[in-house]
Design a protein around this motif. Structure first.
Motif, PDB file in Angstrom:
ATOM      1  N   ASN A 181      16.096  -6.829   2.931  1.00  0.00           N
ATOM      2  CA  ASN A 181      14.984  -6.434   1.884  1.00  0.00           C
ATOM      3  C   ASN A 181      15.586  -6.834   0.310  1.00  0.00           C
ATOM      4  OD1 ASN A 181      12.781  -5.543   3.294  1.00  0.00           O
ATOM      5  ND2 ASN A 181      13.674  -3.420   3.603  1.00  0.00           N
ATOM      6  N   LEU A 182      16.290  -7.863   0.282  1.00  0.00           N
ATOM      7  CA  LEU A 182      16.849  -8.563  -0.975  1.00  0.00           C
ATOM      8  C   LEU A 182      16.122  -9.693  -1.267  1.00  0.00           C
ATOM      9  CD1 LEU A 182      20.550  -7.879  -0.183  1.00  0.00           C
ATOM     10  CD2 LEU A 182      19.378  -6.516  -1.552  1.00  0.00           C
ATOM     11  N   LEU A 183      15.757  -9.483  -2.505  1.00  0.00           N
ATOM     12  CA  LEU A 183      14.996 -10.952  -3.102  1.00  0.00           C
ATOM     13  C   LEU A 183      15.805 -11.827  -3.908  1.00  0.00           C
ATOM     14  CD1 LEU A 183      12.037 -12.176  -2.915  1.00  0.00           C
ATOM     15  CD2 LEU A 183      11.439 -10.726  -4.781  1.00  0.00           C
ATOM     16  N   ASN A 184      16.394 -12.695  -3.405  1.00  0.00           N
ATOM     17  CA  ASN A 184      17.224 -13.617  -4.070  1.00  0.00           C
ATOM     18  C   ASN A 184      16.597 -14.758  -4.800  1.00  0.00           C
ATOM     19  OD1 ASN A 184      19.328 -15.086  -4.714  1.00  0.00           O
ATOM     20  ND2 ASN A 184      19.964 -15.910  -2.996  1.00  0.00           N
ATOM     21  N   ILE A 185      16.067 -14.553  -6.019  1.00  0.00           N
ATOM     22  CA  ILE A 185      15.207 -15.293  -6.863  1.00  0.00           C
ATOM     23  C   ILE A 185      16.162 -16.411  -7.116  1.00  0.00           C
ATOM     24  CG2 ILE A 185      13.833 -15.520  -8.968  1.00  0.00           C
ATOM     25  CD1 ILE A 185      12.501 -13.988  -6.920  1.00  0.00           C
ATOM     26  N   GLY A 186      17.551 -16.162  -7.159  1.00  0.00           N
ATOM     27  CA  GLY A 186      18.319 -17.156  -7.873  1.00  0.00           C
ATOM     28  C   GLY A 186      18.866 -18.482  -7.140  1.00  0.00           C
ATOM     29  N   ILE A 187      18.218 -18.583  -5.799  1.00  0.00           N
ATOM     30  CA  ILE A 187      18.403 -19.654  -5.105  1.00  0.00           C
ATOM     31  C   ILE A 187      18.265 -21.118  -5.699  1.00  0.00           C
ATOM     32  CG2 ILE A 187      17.793 -21.144  -3.038  1.00  0.00           C
ATOM     33  CD1 ILE A 187      16.757 -18.219  -1.660  1.00  0.00           C
ATOM     34  N   GLU A 188      17.206 -21.052  -6.831  1.00  0.00           N
ATOM     35  CA  GLU A 188      16.950 -22.415  -7.528  1.00  0.00           C
ATOM     36  C   GLU A 188      18.433 -22.748  -8.242  1.00  0.00           C
ATOM     37  OE1 GLU A 188      14.868 -25.512  -9.094  1.00  0.00           O
ATOM     38  OE2 GLU A 188      14.602 -24.272  -7.616  1.00  0.00           O
ATOM     39  N   GLY A 189      19.065 -21.851  -9.101  1.00  0.00           N
ATOM     40  CA  GLY A 189      19.978 -21.845  -9.979  1.00  0.00           C
ATOM     41  C   GLY A 189      21.346 -22.294  -8.960  1.00  0.00           C
ATOM     42  N   GLN A 190      21.332 -21.531  -7.742  1.00  0.00           N
ATOM     43  CA  GLN A 190      22.445 -21.744  -6.671  1.00  0.00           C
ATOM     44  C   GLN A 190      22.721 -22.995  -6.334  1.00  0.00           C
ATOM     45  OE1 GLN A 190      21.623 -18.347  -4.304  1.00  0.00           O
ATOM     46  NE2 GLN A 190      21.703 -16.971  -6.242  1.00  0.00           N
ATOM     47  N   TYR A 191      21.590 -23.580  -5.621  1.00  0.00           N
ATOM     48  CA  TYR A 191      21.668 -24.743  -5.136  1.00  0.00           C
ATOM     49  C   TYR A 191      21.891 -25.886  -6.130  1.00  0.00           C
ATOM     50  CZ  TYR A 191      17.119 -27.305  -6.083  1.00  0.00           C
ATOM     51  OH  TYR A 191      16.230 -27.826  -6.809  1.00  0.00           O
ATOM     52  N   ARG A 192      21.449 -25.938  -7.462  1.00  0.00           N
ATOM     53  CA  ARG A 192      21.867 -26.921  -8.325  1.00  0.00           C
ATOM     54  C   ARG A 192      22.828 -27.037  -8.902  1.00  0.00           C
ATOM     55  NH1 ARG A 192      18.856 -27.966 -12.537  1.00  0.00           N
ATOM     56  NH2 ARG A 192      18.427 -30.073 -12.368  1.00  0.00           N
ATOM     57  N   LEU A 193      23.461 -25.789  -9.203  1.00  0.00           N
ATOM     58  CA  LEU A 193      24.766 -25.600  -9.568  1.00  0.00           C
ATOM     59  C   LEU A 193      25.808 -26.133  -8.529  1.00  0.00           C
ATOM     60  CD1 LEU A 193      26.868 -24.770 -12.097  1.00  0.00           C
ATOM     61  CD2 LEU A 193      26.602 -22.487 -11.137  1.00  0.00           C
ATOM     62  N   ALA A 194      25.344 -25.736  -7.583  1.00  0.00           N
ATOM     63  CA  ALA A 194      26.475 -26.037  -6.093  1.00  0.00           C
ATOM     64  C   ALA A 194      26.387 -27.479  -5.924  1.00  0.00           C
ATOM     65  CB  ALA A 194      26.170 -25.400  -4.831  1.00  0.00           C
ATOM     66  N   ALA A 195      25.348 -28.022  -6.223  1.00  0.00           N
ATOM     67  CA  ALA A 195      25.432 -29.600  -6.210  1.00  0.00           C
ATOM     68  C   ALA A 195      26.189 -30.300  -7.308  1.00  0.00           C
ATOM     69  CB  ALA A 195      23.895 -30.329  -5.984  1.00  0.00           C
ATOM     70  N   CYS A 196      25.926 -29.772  -8.521  1.00  0.00           N
ATOM     71  CA  CYS A 196      26.604 -30.138  -9.674  1.00  0.00           C
ATOM     72  C   CYS A 196      28.043 -30.090  -9.447  1.00  0.00           C
ATOM     73  CB  CYS A 196      26.120 -29.548 -10.844  1.00  0.00           C
ATOM     74  SG  CYS A 196      27.099 -30.087 -12.414  1.00  0.00           S
ATOM     75  N   VAL A 197      28.587 -28.807  -9.195  1.00  0.00           N
ATOM     76  CA  VAL A 197      30.028 -28.760  -8.959  1.00  0.00           C
ATOM     77  C   VAL A 197      30.457 -29.704  -7.872  1.00  0.00           C
ATOM     78  CG1 VAL A 197      31.869 -27.210  -8.447  1.00  0.00           C
ATOM     79  CG2 VAL A 197      30.033 -26.499  -9.948  1.00  0.00           C
ATOM     80  N   ALA A 198      29.857 -29.818  -6.715  1.00  0.00           N
ATOM     81  CA  ALA A 198      30.399 -30.300  -5.449  1.00  0.00           C
ATOM     82  C   ALA A 198      30.263 -31.812  -5.959  1.00  0.00           C
ATOM     83  CB  ALA A 198      29.333 -30.240  -4.355  1.00  0.00           C
ATOM     84  N   ALA A 199      29.463 -32.306  -6.596  1.00  0.00           N
ATOM     85  CA  ALA A 199      29.455 -33.755  -7.201  1.00  0.00           C
ATOM     86  C   ALA A 199      30.762 -34.479  -8.003  1.00  0.00           C
ATOM     87  CB  ALA A 199      28.152 -34.243  -7.665  1.00  0.00           C
ATOM     88  N   ILE A 200      31.081 -33.152  -8.831  1.00  0.00           N
ATOM     89  CA  ILE A 200      32.148 -33.240  -9.864  1.00  0.00           C
ATOM     90  C   ILE A 200      33.587 -33.445  -8.902  1.00  0.00           C
ATOM     91  CG2 ILE A 200      33.639 -32.385 -11.571  1.00  0.00           C
ATOM     92  CD1 ILE A 200      30.726 -31.175 -12.696  1.00  0.00           C
ATOM     93  N   VAL A 201      33.415 -32.491  -8.000  1.00  0.00           N
ATOM     94  CA  VAL A 201      34.691 -32.764  -7.132  1.00  0.00           C
ATOM     95  C   VAL A 201      34.657 -33.917  -6.381  1.00  0.00           C
ATOM     96  CG1 VAL A 201      35.909 -31.283  -5.436  1.00  0.00           C
ATOM     97  CG2 VAL A 201      34.913 -30.277  -7.249  1.00  0.00           C
ATOM     98  N   ALA A 202      33.533 -34.221  -5.713  1.00  0.00           N
ATOM     99  CA  ALA A 202      33.571 -35.370  -5.006  1.00  0.00           C
ATOM    100  C   ALA A 202      34.083 -36.757  -5.716  1.00  0.00           C
ATOM    101  CB  ALA A 202      32.218 -35.594  -4.392  1.00  0.00           C
ATOM    102  N   GLY A 203      33.651 -36.807  -6.861  1.00  0.00           N
ATOM    103  CA  GLY A 203      33.833 -37.886  -7.520  1.00  0.00           C
ATOM    104  C   GLY A 203      35.313 -37.971  -8.077  1.00  0.00           C
TER     105      GLY A 203
END
Length: 359
Positions: free
Chosen positions: A74-96
């Motif tokens: 019964n938790l509403l995680n509205i922040g998924i939008e920010g979580q996946y975009r920030l994670a993709a950004c940080v992961a791409a920086i590390v990968a490069g």
């Protein structure tokens, strides 16, 4: 028998209701509902549409599972939008920025994406557990913060390529090859990650004590606490797990196609994931069906625009389907509850009558 009826009747009612309502909208707009539906189905066999549907559905599935874990508590995680975009950004920086052997490089990027998503969601979890801040408010605010943080990271660690700014190009050792299907396109290799997450989610919910405690805490927090479940621990771990899975959603495109994160990275997956989780009733197979359906409807918008049908019809259809599922399940639940109460009353009538005779 009643179990199957309770499972199959709501989706059937939802499909009928949404089809009727959307047909009415199409008629009002001057379009032929049957011809429009046939065109939507026919577009799947053209070009790379089918592969595009599968690739997008993989990302939708991951964000929907992230939302489903929250819903179980019964938790509403509205922040998924920010979580996946920030994670993709940080992961791409590390990968490069790093150089590792093939396989190990991509594995590191996946771990970084999951950890980033969990850490960003963990802020809301700590605020809820230790300060009583609603996760709805905190995750919405974190979405806004993530936009500025992503822009800062891309500016500091990125580079200009033409008219777009993005992170450094990921070397070949950090990429995940896909499954080429000739002219039909290439299925992202990390679509398999969505499948593994789905299997893991199913096992977690149905075969582990943690899954039982998670569902019990969502159904009745008071009863769960009375049974020895640590509510703070459950909230914290559920939010961290939800954020970790959300952090994986952008990686199929980063590692399988774009090989960089740009400011034009796709948006909207997080909010769609909430709707898909509702559509699939938090069940791994139901969510998979919902992700494919949502992706199919997304791709249909361009097709409808080409034949003169307003592409906004797709948005109406998506909203109608979700609303129909929620309403249909509630109607069937109330009907089943009333039927159960009648059966209990009928079973108690002979007992009451015999008690009256003895008196």
């Amino acid at each position: 028998m009643n179990t199957w009826r309770a499972r199959l009747l709501p989706p059937a009612l939802a499909i009928v209701f949404s089809a009727v309502l959307c047909s009415a909208v199409l008629l009002i707009s001057g379009a032929d509902p049957i011809a429009t539906l046939l065109e939507m189905v026919a577009q799947v066999g053209r070009g790379t549409t089918a592969v595009d549907i599968v690739n997008t559905a993989g990302a939708y599935y991951l964000v929907a599972i992230a939302a489903a874990i929250g819903f179980q508590m019964n938790l509403l995680n509205i922040g998924i939008e920010g979580q996946y975009r920030l994670a993709a950004c940080v992961a791409a920086i590390v990968a490069g920025a790093v150089s590792l052997p093939f396989g190990l490089h991509a594995a590191l990027v996946v771990v970084v994406g999951a950890v980033t998503g969990a850490a960003w969601c963990g802020i809301a979890a700590l605020l809820k557990v230790y300060r009583g801040v609603s996760e709805v408010i905190s995750t919405i605010m974190l979405n806004t913060l993530s936009i500025g943080l992503i822009a800062f990271l891309v500016r500091v660690f990125g580079e200009m390529r033409g008219n777009s700014q993005g992170t450094a190009i990921i070397p070949a050792s950090g990429r995940v090859p896909g499954l080429p299907l000739g002219g039909a396109g290439t299925v992202f290799g990390l679509v398999a990650l969505a499948v593994l997450v789905g299997v893991g989610y199913a096992l977690l919910m149905d075969r582990t004590r943690y899954g039982f405690e998670l569902r019990a805490s969502g159904l009745s927090p008071t009863a769960a606490r009375a049974g020895g479940v640590n509510s703070r621990r459950m909230i914290l771990t559920a939010m961290l797990l939800s954020g970790a899975i959300a952090g994986l959603a952008g990686l199929p495109e980063i590692l399988g196609r774009d090989h960089t994160f740009t400011i034009n990275f796709p948006t909207g997956y997080g909010f769609a994931g909430l709707a898909i989780a509702l559509l699939g009733r938090n069940h791994p197979l139901g969510v998979a069906f919902g992700a494919l359906l949502w992706s199919f409807l997304d791709k249909s918008s361009l097709t409808l625009d080409n034949i003169g049908v307003p592409k906004e019809i797709v948005t109406i259809l998506q909203g109608t389907i979700v609303l129909s599922v929620v309403v249909a399940y509630e109607l069937v639940r109330r009907r089943e509850l009333a039927a159960e109460q009648r059966r209990v009353g009928e079973a108690l009538e002979p007992v009451a009558a015999s008690g009256g005779e003895r008196a």
